[in-house]
Each structure stands twice: as structure tokens, then as C-alpha cells.
Design a protein around this motif. Structure first.
Motif, short mmCIF file in Angstrom:
data_model
loop_
_atom_site.label_atom_id
_atom_site.label_comp_id
_atom_site.label_asym_id
_atom_site.label_seq_id
_atom_site.Cartn_x
_atom_site.Cartn_y
_atom_site.Cartn_z
N GLY A 113 -12.73 -6.97 -4.57
CA GLY A 113 -11.30 -7.29 -4.52
C GLY A 113 -10.45 -6.06 -4.30
O GLY A 113 -9.46 -6.09 -3.56
N CYS A 114 -10.80 -4.96 -4.93
CA CYS A 114 -10.02 -3.72 -4.80
C CYS A 114 -10.17 -3.12 -3.41
O CYS A 114 -9.21 -2.57 -2.87
N THR A 115 -11.35 -3.25 -2.83
CA THR A 115 -11.56 -2.77 -1.47
C THR A 115 -10.75 -3.62 -0.49
O THR A 115 -10.09 -3.08 0.40
N GLN A 116 -10.75 -4.93 -0.69
CA GLN A 116 -9.97 -5.82 0.17
C GLN A 116 -8.49 -5.47 0.08
O GLN A 116 -7.79 -5.36 1.10
N GLU A 117 -7.99 -5.26 -1.13
CA GLU A 117 -6.59 -4.93 -1.33
C GLU A 117 -6.24 -3.59 -0.67
O GLU A 117 -5.26 -3.48 0.06
N ALA A 118 -7.05 -2.57 -0.93
CA ALA A 118 -6.79 -1.24 -0.37
C ALA A 118 -6.81 -1.28 1.16
O ALA A 118 -5.95 -0.68 1.81
N CYS A 119 -7.77 -2.00 1.73
CA CYS A 119 -7.86 -2.08 3.18
C CYS A 119 -6.69 -2.88 3.77
O CYS A 119 -6.21 -2.57 4.87
#
Length: 156
Positions: free
Chosen positions: A45-51
Motif C-alpha cells: 500500500g505504501c509503495t502504491q501511494e508513493a508511486c
């Protein structure tokens, strides 16, 4: 007590992924700030948000805002996360969660650090708060919409 729309954003000075420090006041001298708290580097989820923030970063810059991600991982962890995903914005390390507590970011199930985004205008006032642990990409669309409205409301 959590920070709400209309409140003054609590100031902070924290280490960035490059090891230097940054303060909220310094950032607000140049632009509005989209401050997003996230649970942990390199999780799905954090990778999706950051990207998602990465992919919209130029739109934020064009609208007069800087994006800053904040979590409790170390500056070194942030540096690796930013490099891996080519993140053009600043990640700051809130080891110990002091700033997270100042903003009143809730935990999910009392265990997982919350995912909350704050839009802060150049005067330091919180103009929007979006809290959703599961809808990571919506943080970007919510924040960008508010920043674009603020930009349209202020003289260029």
C-alpha cells in the motif's frame, strides 16, 4: 487530539532521506505542503501511494505545492525506498513517532501506523485532511484537487 481543517500545522524539523534536515517552516516559505503520513517503506500500500504521488508530482509542483512523505523508518530506509521507486519528493524520518503523535495520526487496530494526508497552505493552516488506510491512491487525488483549488483561489 488530531489536527483538523483550520488548525495550524505543528512545526517540525526532521532528517530527510539524504541525511540533511528539513523543517516545515522552511518548506512553507516556498510553497504549500502536502504532508502524507504512511505506515512503512516498501509495503504494498505504501509503495502504491508513493508511486501515485511520484506520478502526479509535476502536477503538484505546477499547482504550487511540495510533497513530503513521513514515517518512522530511518533516513537510510527512506533513501533506499526513494531510489528503488524513483521518488522525486522528500521523505522524512519520524523515528519514535513524535510528529505523528503531534498530528494525532491514528493507528489501525492499535498496531499499524495510520495513513493520513494533510494539505497545508503557505500560511501554515491545514486546509484538508484525508484519512484512509486502504485507499492509498485516493490520497493523491484528494490532495491534488485541494491544491489546485487553492492555487485557483489565490492571485498568481
Amino acid at each position: 487530539m488530531s489536527i483538523k481543517v483550520g488548525d495550524k500545522a505543528p512545526g517540525f524539523t526532521l532528517p530527510k532521506q539524504d541525511g540533511t534536515s528539513v523543517s516545515l517552516n522552511d518548506l512553507l516559505q516556498k510553497s504549500a505542503v502536502v504532508l502524507y503520513f504512511y505506515p512503512k517503506d516498501d509495503t504494498p500500500g505504501c509503495t502504491q501511494e508513493a508511486c501515485s504521488f511520484r506520478d502526479s508530482y509535476e502536477a503538484f509542483k505546477d499547482a504550487g505545492a511540495e510533497v513530503v512523505g513521513i514515517s518512522s523508518q530511518s533516513a537510510d530506509s527512506h533513501k533506499a525506498f526513494a531510489a528503488k521507486h524513483r521518488l522525486p519528493f522528500t521523505l522524512v524520518s519520524d523515528e519514535g513517532g513524535k510528529v505523528r503523535k503531534q498530528y494525532g495520526v491514528p493507528s489501525t487496530l492499535g498496531l499499524i501506523p495510520g495513513r493520513v494526508t494533510y494539505v497545508i497552505d503557505r500560511g501554515g493552516t491545514v486546509r484538508h485532511v484525508f484519512n484512509s488506510q486502504l485507499n492509498a491512491a485516493r490520497h493523491v487525488t484528494e490532495a491534488l484537487g485541494v491544491i489546485q483549488k487553492l492555487r485557483g483561489a489565490s492571485p498568481s
